[in-house]
Design a protein around this motif. Structure first.
Motif, PDB file in Angstrom:
ATOM      1  N   THR A 123      -6.969   6.189 -11.307  1.00  0.00           N
ATOM      2  CA  THR A 123      -5.519   6.041 -11.477  1.00  0.00           C
ATOM      3  C   THR A 123      -5.244   5.545 -12.899  1.00  0.00           C
ATOM      4  N   PRO A 124      -4.099   5.926 -13.476  1.00  0.00           N
ATOM      5  CA  PRO A 124      -3.805   5.545 -14.862  1.00  0.00           C
ATOM      6  C   PRO A 124      -3.813   4.036 -15.125  1.00  0.00           C
ATOM      7  N   ASP A 125      -3.544   3.212 -14.125  1.00  0.00           N
ATOM      8  CA  ASP A 125      -3.466   1.764 -14.348  1.00  0.00           C
ATOM      9  C   ASP A 125      -4.758   1.009 -14.040  1.00  0.00           C
ATOM     10  N   ASN A 126      -5.835   1.690 -13.685  1.00  0.00           N
ATOM     11  CA  ASN A 126      -7.093   1.029 -13.334  1.00  0.00           C
ATOM     12  C   ASN A 126      -7.892   0.752 -14.615  1.00  0.00           C
ATOM     13  N   ARG A 152       0.925  12.210  -7.868  1.00  0.00           N
ATOM     14  CA  ARG A 152       1.505  11.295  -6.879  1.00  0.00           C
ATOM     15  C   ARG A 152       2.394  12.024  -5.872  1.00  0.00           C
ATOM     16  N   GLU A 153       3.347  12.798  -6.347  1.00  0.00           N
ATOM     17  CA  GLU A 153       4.289  13.468  -5.447  1.00  0.00           C
ATOM     18  C   GLU A 153       3.698  14.726  -4.821  1.00  0.00           C
ATOM     19  N   ALA A 154       3.063  15.559  -5.629  1.00  0.00           N
ATOM     20  CA  ALA A 154       2.568  16.846  -5.139  1.00  0.00           C
ATOM     21  C   ALA A 154       1.400  16.711  -4.161  1.00  0.00           C
ATOM     22  N   PHE A 156      -0.041  13.362  -2.988  1.00  0.00           N
ATOM     23  CA  PHE A 156      -0.085  12.138  -2.179  1.00  0.00           C
ATOM     24  C   PHE A 156       1.255  11.831  -1.510  1.00  0.00           C
ATOM     25  N   HIS A 157       2.212  12.740  -1.628  1.00  0.00           N
ATOM     26  CA  HIS A 157       3.540  12.560  -1.024  1.00  0.00           C
ATOM     27  C   HIS A 157       4.149  11.201  -1.383  1.00  0.00           C
ATOM     28  N   GLY A 158       3.904  10.764  -2.635  1.00  0.00           N
ATOM     29  CA  GLY A 158       4.476   9.525  -3.138  1.00  0.00           C
ATOM     30  C   GLY A 158       3.818   8.253  -2.631  1.00  0.00           C
ATOM     31  N   LYS A 159       2.746   8.373  -1.877  1.00  0.00           N
ATOM     32  CA  LYS A 159       2.134   7.197  -1.251  1.00  0.00           C
ATOM     33  C   LYS A 159       0.887   6.696  -1.980  1.00  0.00           C
TER      34      LYS A 159
END
Length: 178
Positions: A123-126, A152-154, A156-159
């Motif tokens: 993930t970008p923040d790790n 994220r949206e496509a 992981f459905h934002g989760k």
């Protein structure tokens, strides 16, 4: 380099690096559970990681306790690439360079003789994982490239945060034995 089921001790501290076995499945599950924010897998999934991917994964123990693990595999469509699925280091071992030593162990395995690249997603923040893989690329004297792979949206459905695919390599080919 390890031979089949042979264990080695690290000089820097009392750790044993070895191929995982089915007996590592449950301890791996518990190690991940005790290492948030890592995504937990089922014990069954961990058993498959420890058996199906044993030649490309590494278990590290200290005094008989699992203290580090990398699950990795060679994707069927990319025989020159080892994909690091998950890296976990017990909090008692953090800050000692164990994760990087485990990656170095994997790329030196006979199963990785044709591997020239290492891939993973982060993930970008790790920041800790980014630092680890950048350091590994520097030590291997090679490039690190990345791009968003799972969005994220496509995907992981934002989760869940987006995941960037990192590709490190190419690694130099070992000299041919005469």
């Amino acid at each position: 380099m390890l031979k089949s089921n042979e264990a080695t001790s690290a000089d820097a501290f009392e750790l044993v690096f070895r191929q995982p076995t089915a007996e590592d499945g449950y301890p791996l599950n518990q190690l991940v559970a005790n290492s948030p924010p890592l995504d937990p897998n089922s014990v069954y999934c961990n058993l498959l990681q420890c058996t199906h991917f044993s030649e490309t994964s590494v278990a590290v123990e200290e005094d008989g306790q699992l203290v580090g693990f990398i699950s990795a595999y060679i994707p069927p469509a990319k025989p020159d690439t080892v994909f690091v699925w998950q890296v976990v280091v017990d909090k008692s071992q953090r800050g000692r360079g164990l994760a990087k030593k485990m990656m170095q162990e994997i790329v030196q395995r006979p199963a990785c003789a044709d591997v020239r690249f290492l891939e993973t997603t982060i993930t970008p923040d790790n920041e800790a994982s980014w630092a680890l893989f950048r350091s590994f690329a520097r030590d291997m004297n090679t490039e690190l490239n990345h791009d968003i792979w799972f969005e994220r949206e496509a995907h992981f459905h934002g989760k869940h945060d987006s995941e960037a695919l990192l590709r490190i390599g190419p690694f130099p080919r070992p000299p041919l034995e005469q």
